[in-house]
Every structure is written in structure tokens, then in C-alpha cells.
Design an enzyme around this catalytic site. Sequence first.
Site, PDB file in Angstrom:
ATOM      1  N   ARG A 107       0.888  -1.172   0.000  1.00  0.00           N
ATOM      2  CA  ARG A 107       0.000   0.000   0.000  1.00  0.00           C
ATOM      3  C   ARG A 107       0.919   1.213   0.000  1.00  0.00           C
ATOM      4  O   ARG A 107       1.739   1.376   0.913  1.00  0.00           O
ATOM      5  CB  ARG A 107      -0.898   0.006   1.240  1.00  0.00           C
ATOM      6  CG  ARG A 107      -1.575   1.340   1.457  1.00  0.00           C
ATOM      7  CD  ARG A 107      -2.651   1.307   2.495  1.00  0.00           C
ATOM      8  NE  ARG A 107      -3.818   0.585   1.997  1.00  0.00           N
ATOM      9  CZ  ARG A 107      -5.015   0.609   2.587  1.00  0.00           C
ATOM     10  NH1 ARG A 107      -5.194   1.315   3.688  1.00  0.00           N
ATOM     11  NH2 ARG A 107      -6.024  -0.073   2.085  1.00  0.00           N
ATOM     12  N   HIS A 134      -7.699   0.935  -6.094  1.00  0.00           N
ATOM     13  CA  HIS A 134      -7.810   0.021  -4.941  1.00  0.00           C
ATOM     14  C   HIS A 134      -8.458  -1.285  -5.435  1.00  0.00           C
ATOM     15  O   HIS A 134      -9.590  -1.604  -5.068  1.00  0.00           O
ATOM     16  CB  HIS A 134      -8.653   0.695  -3.843  1.00  0.00           C
ATOM     17  CG  HIS A 134      -8.538   0.057  -2.504  1.00  0.00           C
ATOM     18  ND1 HIS A 134      -7.690  -1.003  -2.222  1.00  0.00           N
ATOM     19  CD2 HIS A 134      -9.179   0.339  -1.319  1.00  0.00           C
ATOM     20  CE1 HIS A 134      -7.815  -1.332  -0.950  1.00  0.00           C
ATOM     21  NE2 HIS A 134      -8.704  -0.547  -0.391  1.00  0.00           N
ATOM     22  N   GLN A 137     -10.086  -4.070  -3.077  1.00  0.00           N
ATOM     23  CA  GLN A 137     -11.369  -3.661  -2.514  1.00  0.00           C
ATOM     24  C   GLN A 137     -12.509  -3.978  -3.484  1.00  0.00           C
ATOM     25  O   GLN A 137     -13.547  -4.516  -3.088  1.00  0.00           O
ATOM     26  CB  GLN A 137     -11.346  -2.145  -2.229  1.00  0.00           C
ATOM     27  CG  GLN A 137     -12.653  -1.617  -1.691  1.00  0.00           C
ATOM     28  CD  GLN A 137     -12.942  -2.144  -0.290  1.00  0.00           C
ATOM     29  OE1 GLN A 137     -12.111  -2.007   0.584  1.00  0.00           O
ATOM     30  NE2 GLN A 137     -14.114  -2.721  -0.077  1.00  0.00           N
ATOM     31  N   ASP A 225     -17.686   6.786  -0.520  1.00  0.00           N
ATOM     32  CA  ASP A 225     -16.403   6.629   0.170  1.00  0.00           C
ATOM     33  C   ASP A 225     -16.117   7.947   0.887  1.00  0.00           C
ATOM     34  O   ASP A 225     -16.797   8.953   0.656  1.00  0.00           O
ATOM     35  CB  ASP A 225     -15.310   6.283  -0.869  1.00  0.00           C
ATOM     36  CG  ASP A 225     -13.957   5.968  -0.243  1.00  0.00           C
ATOM     37  OD1 ASP A 225     -13.890   5.755   0.984  1.00  0.00           O
ATOM     38  OD2 ASP A 225     -12.955   5.936  -0.994  1.00  0.00           O
ATOM     39  N   CYS A 266     -16.432   1.186   1.313  1.00  0.00           N
ATOM     40  CA  CYS A 266     -15.256   0.330   1.554  1.00  0.00           C
ATOM     41  C   CYS A 266     -14.759   0.422   2.993  1.00  0.00           C
ATOM     42  O   CYS A 266     -14.050  -0.469   3.449  1.00  0.00           O
ATOM     43  CB  CYS A 266     -14.137   0.697   0.581  1.00  0.00           C
ATOM     44  SG  CYS A 266     -13.471   2.356   0.829  1.00  0.00           S
ATOM     45  N   ARG A 294     -13.014  -9.013   1.824  1.00  0.00           N
ATOM     46  CA  ARG A 294     -11.612  -8.673   1.540  1.00  0.00           C
ATOM     47  C   ARG A 294     -10.749  -9.925   1.747  1.00  0.00           C
ATOM     48  O   ARG A 294      -9.866 -10.237   0.946  1.00  0.00           O
ATOM     49  CB  ARG A 294     -11.119  -7.549   2.469  1.00  0.00           C
ATOM     50  CG  ARG A 294     -11.796  -6.208   2.279  1.00  0.00           C
ATOM     51  CD  ARG A 294     -11.516  -5.620   0.921  1.00  0.00           C
ATOM     52  NE  ARG A 294     -10.080  -5.447   0.699  1.00  0.00           N
ATOM     53  CZ  ARG A 294      -9.351  -4.415   1.142  1.00  0.00           C
ATOM     54  NH1 ARG A 294      -9.930  -3.436   1.804  1.00  0.00           N
ATOM     55  NH2 ARG A 294      -8.047  -4.334   0.885  1.00  0.00           N
TER      56      ARG A 294
HETATM   57  N1   CP Z   1     -11.099  -0.468   2.861  1.00  0.00           N
HETATM   58  C1   CP Z   1      -9.810  -0.474   3.228  1.00  0.00           C
HETATM   59  O1   CP Z   1      -8.890  -0.671   2.419  1.00  0.00           O
HETATM   60  O2   CP Z   1      -9.615  -0.308   4.561  1.00  0.00           O
HETATM   61  P1   CP Z   1      -8.221  -0.093   5.308  1.00  0.00           P
HETATM   62  O3   CP Z   1      -7.722   1.272   4.939  1.00  0.00           O
HETATM   63  O4   CP Z   1      -8.573  -0.209   6.773  1.00  0.00           O
HETATM   64  O5   CP Z   1      -7.264  -1.160   4.867  1.00  0.00           O
HETATM   65  N1  NVA Z   2     -10.298   6.547  -0.809  1.00  0.00           N
HETATM   66  C1  NVA Z   2      -9.790   6.098   0.464  1.00  0.00           C
HETATM   67  C2  NVA Z   2      -9.939   4.607   0.585  1.00  0.00           C
HETATM   68  C3  NVA Z   2      -9.494   4.041   1.905  1.00  0.00           C
HETATM   69  C4  NVA Z   2      -9.618   2.561   1.967  1.00  0.00           C
HETATM   70  C5  NVA Z   2      -8.344   6.520   0.623  1.00  0.00           C
HETATM   71  O1  NVA Z   2      -7.568   6.383  -0.336  1.00  0.00           O
HETATM   72  O2  NVA Z   2      -7.990   7.014   1.700  1.00  0.00           O
END
Ligand code: CP
Ligand code: NVA
Length: 308
Positions: A107, A134, A137, A225, A266, A294
Site C-alpha cells: 500500500r 484500490h 477492494q 467513500d 469500503c 476482503r
Molecule cells: N477499505 C480499506 O482498504 O480499509 P483499510 O484502509 O482499513 O485497509
Molecule cells: N479513498 C480512500 C480509501 C481508503 C480505503 C483513501 O484512499 O484514503
Amino acid sequence: MTHFLDIHKTDPTDLQEILSSAQRMKNARLGRPKGAKDDTLPLAGHMVALIFEKPSTRTRVSFDVGVRQLGGEPLMLAGHDMQLGHGETIADTARVLSRYVDLIVIRTFEEAALLELAEHATVPVINGLTNRSHPCQIMADILTFEEHRGSIKGKRVVWCGDGNNVFASFAHAAGQLGFDLVFSGPETLDPEAEAVEFARSKGVTVTIERDPAKAVEDADLVVTDTWVSMHDSDTTKERRHNQLRPYQVNAELMRHASEHALFMHCLPAHRGEEATNDVMDGPNSVIFDEAENRLHAQKAIMRWCLAV
Ligand code: CP
Ligand code: NVA
């Protein structure tokens, strides 16, 4: 090398295979304690590096648990604790990690970092979120939709809010799996044209509808989101909130949608901002199924990457 970098870079047949495999593994575990290993242990003897340069609850825990259920060994690495966060190049990090582990999940911020890691790694790399997408997700979200409503092909998915990384992966999935997508948000926060163009190039309809009440009509799924993503600067927060307030998913907005429209987020959510409690905890909400899925989707993605 079979990386899982993005939904639009993965063959639709492979995406379907991953979804079926996830469902099979989920069914096979029904009623088992979370810590029990699966019947077959395809990751036995495999080390999986999980690199997080941004915070995470779901991605971190579901990958960690998933690796263990499949018999592998997870190795959790915080970006700032690695030399990567102190000047070592991504390419060198990729070459070094490839000598120790069999699979890398990352990530990170810039998509370029993910791509550079994948280019120099000699083991598969999985995208655990970047500023641009993502994909894990959305694989979980498709699995969730199909569990509740059957095939997503030909359905209408409506996004209310910021045209962000999660929306981009929905657009990629729309093109690959054949569903229509509606974006409803302010023009200033429109999604990246590239993701929208990808979906359109595959023959599905992607509509921009500024009126959220009109947008959700005939929706099979309404999604939102956070209004401020992890990579967004704090200085834009107030402006974003002002622009996005009309796109809040609340009971009043959901009255314009049909009774069968599911609601997804998400997570993490800012309850009372992008969505209200009555919707988040309402009968059409499947947010915790998404979170659970997930785990199952990512187990299938890891198996696909390693062909095990
Ligand atoms: N939805 C998601 O990716 O959550 P986290 O940021 O907690 O991993
Ligand atoms: N759009 C959000 C998703 C988190 C899972 C971010 O990138 O922070």
C-alpha cells in the site's frame, strides 16, 4: 510474473476465476474459527511481505489472516521502518525482498512506486491501494454484490461523492465485467478521465449525473467513500466537505432509489459525513460483508498470483 496491479490490467477470465475461487474458499470455511487453517494449504512454505506506507485496518488484517489460513507466513512491514522510507530506492528494495519472500503486497502513495516495485521484483506484487486505485477492494465488492444479487453483468452501479481511487477501480471493473456506472459528484472532484475512458472503451455506459437524486434512480448498488482520502491534503478538507455535502448518502436520497438497491462503503467511514447511520446500518447496507470479503477475495488473488 503474475502481478495483481489493477483490475483493468487483469484478464476478465482471470477476474472471474478469482471471484469463483474466493467464493469456494469462503463456503469451505463456513462455521470454522477464524484461526483455523484451510483444508488445503497452498501457501505452505511461502513468505508474504505486507508493506504499508499508509494506515490500514482491513487490508492489513485480512491479508495477514488470509496468508495464515492458507498456510503461509506473513511479514508485516511499515514503510517508515524500512530503508525504503529513508532513501533506499524502490528498485533495490524490490530486488532485495525478492530474495527473501515469495509475494509482496504494497500500500503506497504514488502509482509509480507500485509499478517500479513490480518491474524490479522477481516475485508477484499485489496492489494494496495507491492514490489512483484500490483493486483488492473492488474484487471484494463484486464478490459481495454477486452473493446478494447474482451476476453484476448488466447492472447499474451509482457512485455518490469524490471521484477517487476506489471509484477508478469500480470503473475498471465496469469495463472488465460489463456493468454500467453512474458518477454523481461535483465537477471539481470528477474522476480521472483515463479510468472512465477505459470502461467506455469496453462498451459499457459511464454517465456523469450532477443531481444525486436522479443518479440513484434504478440503481442496483449505491456506493460512496470518504470525502478526504489518505493522500488528499488537509488544506482541501473544508472545501471538499462543502462541495460534497449535497452528495451525502442518507435516507432521503435512498428514497429515490429502488427498494432492492444495495449500499456499499469500503470503510473506514466518517459517519454523518459521506453517509448517515440510517443508511450505513440500514437493511440494504452490506458494508460488513464487503469487509469480510476482503479476506476471501485476497486469498484468491494470492493463489492466482502464485498459481497455487
Ligand atoms: N477499505 C480499506 O482498504 O480499509 P483499510 O484502509 O482499513 O485497509
Ligand atoms: N479513498 C480512500 C480509501 C481508503 C480505503 C483513501 O484512499 O484514503
